[in-house]
Design an enzyme around this catalytic site. Structure first.
Site, PDB file in Angstrom:
ATOM      1  N   ASN A   8      43.653 -38.608 -31.305  1.00  0.00           N
ATOM      2  CA  ASN A   8      45.860 -38.433 -32.091  1.00  0.00           C
ATOM      3  C   ASN A   8      44.810 -39.445 -33.149  1.00  0.00           C
ATOM      4  OD1 ASN A   8      47.926 -38.534 -33.260  1.00  0.00           O
ATOM      5  ND2 ASN A   8      48.943 -39.132 -31.392  1.00  0.00           N
ATOM      6  N   LYS A  65      46.400 -40.963 -35.025  1.00  0.00           N
ATOM      7  CA  LYS A  65      47.458 -41.889 -35.206  1.00  0.00           C
ATOM      8  C   LYS A  65      47.627 -42.118 -37.152  1.00  0.00           C
ATOM      9  CE  LYS A  65      48.814 -42.401 -30.818  1.00  0.00           C
ATOM     10  NZ  LYS A  65      49.386 -43.325 -30.103  1.00  0.00           N
ATOM     11  N   HIS A 110      56.003 -35.931 -30.831  1.00  0.00           N
ATOM     12  CA  HIS A 110      55.285 -37.252 -30.128  1.00  0.00           C
ATOM     13  C   HIS A 110      56.414 -38.402 -30.175  1.00  0.00           C
ATOM     14  CE1 HIS A 110      52.756 -40.209 -29.523  1.00  0.00           C
ATOM     15  NE2 HIS A 110      51.990 -39.446 -29.163  1.00  0.00           N
ATOM     16  N   GLU A 135      56.674 -41.534 -30.069  1.00  0.00           N
ATOM     17  CA  GLU A 135      56.694 -42.215 -30.828  1.00  0.00           C
ATOM     18  C   GLU A 135      57.165 -41.742 -32.896  1.00  0.00           C
ATOM     19  OE1 GLU A 135      52.199 -44.362 -30.467  1.00  0.00           O
ATOM     20  OE2 GLU A 135      52.215 -43.185 -31.983  1.00  0.00           O
ATOM     21  N   GLU A 187      53.100 -36.868 -21.866  1.00  0.00           N
ATOM     22  CA  GLU A 187      52.560 -37.912 -22.309  1.00  0.00           C
ATOM     23  C   GLU A 187      54.039 -39.025 -21.472  1.00  0.00           C
ATOM     24  OE1 GLU A 187      49.843 -39.197 -25.655  1.00  0.00           O
ATOM     25  OE2 GLU A 187      51.826 -38.198 -26.904  1.00  0.00           O
ATOM     26  N   GLY A 237      49.695 -46.338 -24.385  1.00  0.00           N
ATOM     27  CA  GLY A 237      48.654 -47.208 -25.724  1.00  0.00           C
ATOM     28  C   GLY A 237      49.055 -48.558 -24.508  1.00  0.00           C
ATOM     29  N   SER A 249      47.013 -43.219 -22.632  1.00  0.00           N
ATOM     30  CA  SER A 249      46.059 -44.444 -22.582  1.00  0.00           C
ATOM     31  C   SER A 249      45.299 -43.330 -21.427  1.00  0.00           C
ATOM     32  CB  SER A 249      46.356 -45.241 -21.131  1.00  0.00           C
ATOM     33  OG  SER A 249      47.209 -46.158 -21.880  1.00  0.00           O
TER      34      SER A 249
END
Length: 270
Positions: free
Chosen positions: A16, A18, A102, A104, A174, A180, A220
């Site tokens: 991914n 992004k 996701h 985000e 996730e 991150g 991560s």
């Protein structure tokens, strides 16, 4: 869930990106991995990138096992939705999979369980395969392990999804705190979450279906921790952010997915 069933599911490694990389970076990355990715019957491989790169990626990866993955999709095939991307158009250019829900997207763009479900059904309607992200806190279910509770985000995302359609769905767990952060969930934490997701699928569909759907871990992920994570019985692969920006690390992750029990390998023979 048994080891035997895990071996019947093809491992899946998804990058991914992004909104990282420019056009030249994308082409350089693909030039380094295109001829080193194994057959998708051994390990499935996908790369999710910004919409503006997808058509070129489809052309550049033609004849390779790499799947091109969209990072988002709208729930309508067309119409007055400025700035959105039609699932029909994604299918038309040759995208195979699409990330939906996701963390985000939920945090920064106000996605909800309802809009995630609309996008999942739109993707399936157009022949795209959804990779549904789940960031739910699985620790809240720990005391109910024997009661087989429904993981709420999974149940909501799959509302109205048929038995035939669920076979084209992948679930990616996730945990928000791991994305991150540089700190992944432990293999045990990831396995427990994947097991709860699979229990939910068994409750919504059947134990047989639950054993067929792939469950990935994301957050991560690196070549250093992926081996233990992907050795877990209910985890079938990884959704990778930062590490997958590096072609060598991406290839390492694919090789680990191929056989997590092999401690070392020669990357030139992937």
């Amino acid at each position: 869930m048994s080891k035997m069933h895990k071996e019947q599911r093809v491992p899946f490694v998804v990058a991914n990106w992004k909104i990282n990389k420019l056009q030249a970076d994308v082409m350089d990355f693909l030039s380094q991995v295109n001829d080193k990715v194994p057959d998708q019957k051994v390990v499935e491989t996908g790369i999710a990138a910004q919409d503006l790169f997808l058509a070129d990626m489809v052309r550049t990866t033609a004849g390779t096992p790499i799947h091109v993955v969209a990072e988002n999709v709208h729930w309508e095939d067309g119409g007055a939705y400025t700035g959105e991307t039609s699932p029909k158009a994604l299918k038309d250019i040759g995208a195979t999979y699409v990330l939906i829900g996701h963390f985000e997207r939920r945090k920064f763009f106000n996605e909800t369980d309802s809009t995630v479900n609309l996008k999942v059904t739109a993707a399936l309607r157009n022949g795209l395969r959804p990779i549904i992200d789940v960031d739910e806190d699985m620790s809240t279910y720990a005391q109910f392990m024997d009661a087989e509770p429904s993981v709420a985000q999974v149940a909501a995302a799959l509302a109205g999804v048929s038995v035939d359609q669920i076979r084209n769905v992948t679930i990616a767990y996730e945990p928000t705190w791991a994305i991150g952060s540089g700190e992944a969930a432990s293999a045990d934490q990831a396995q427990k979450a994947a097991h709860l997701i699979r229990q939910t699928l068994a409750k919504l569909y059947s134990p047989v279906i639950a054993e067929q759907v792939r469950v990935l871990y994301g957050g991560s992920v690196t070549p250093d921790n992926a081996r233990e994570i992907m050795s877990q019985n209910d985890i079938d692969g990884v959704l990778v952010g930062t590490a997958a920006l590096d072609p060598k690390k991406f290839l390492q992750l694919i090789e680990i997915a191929r056989d997590p029990t092999v401690p070392e390998f020669d990357i030139d023979h992937i």
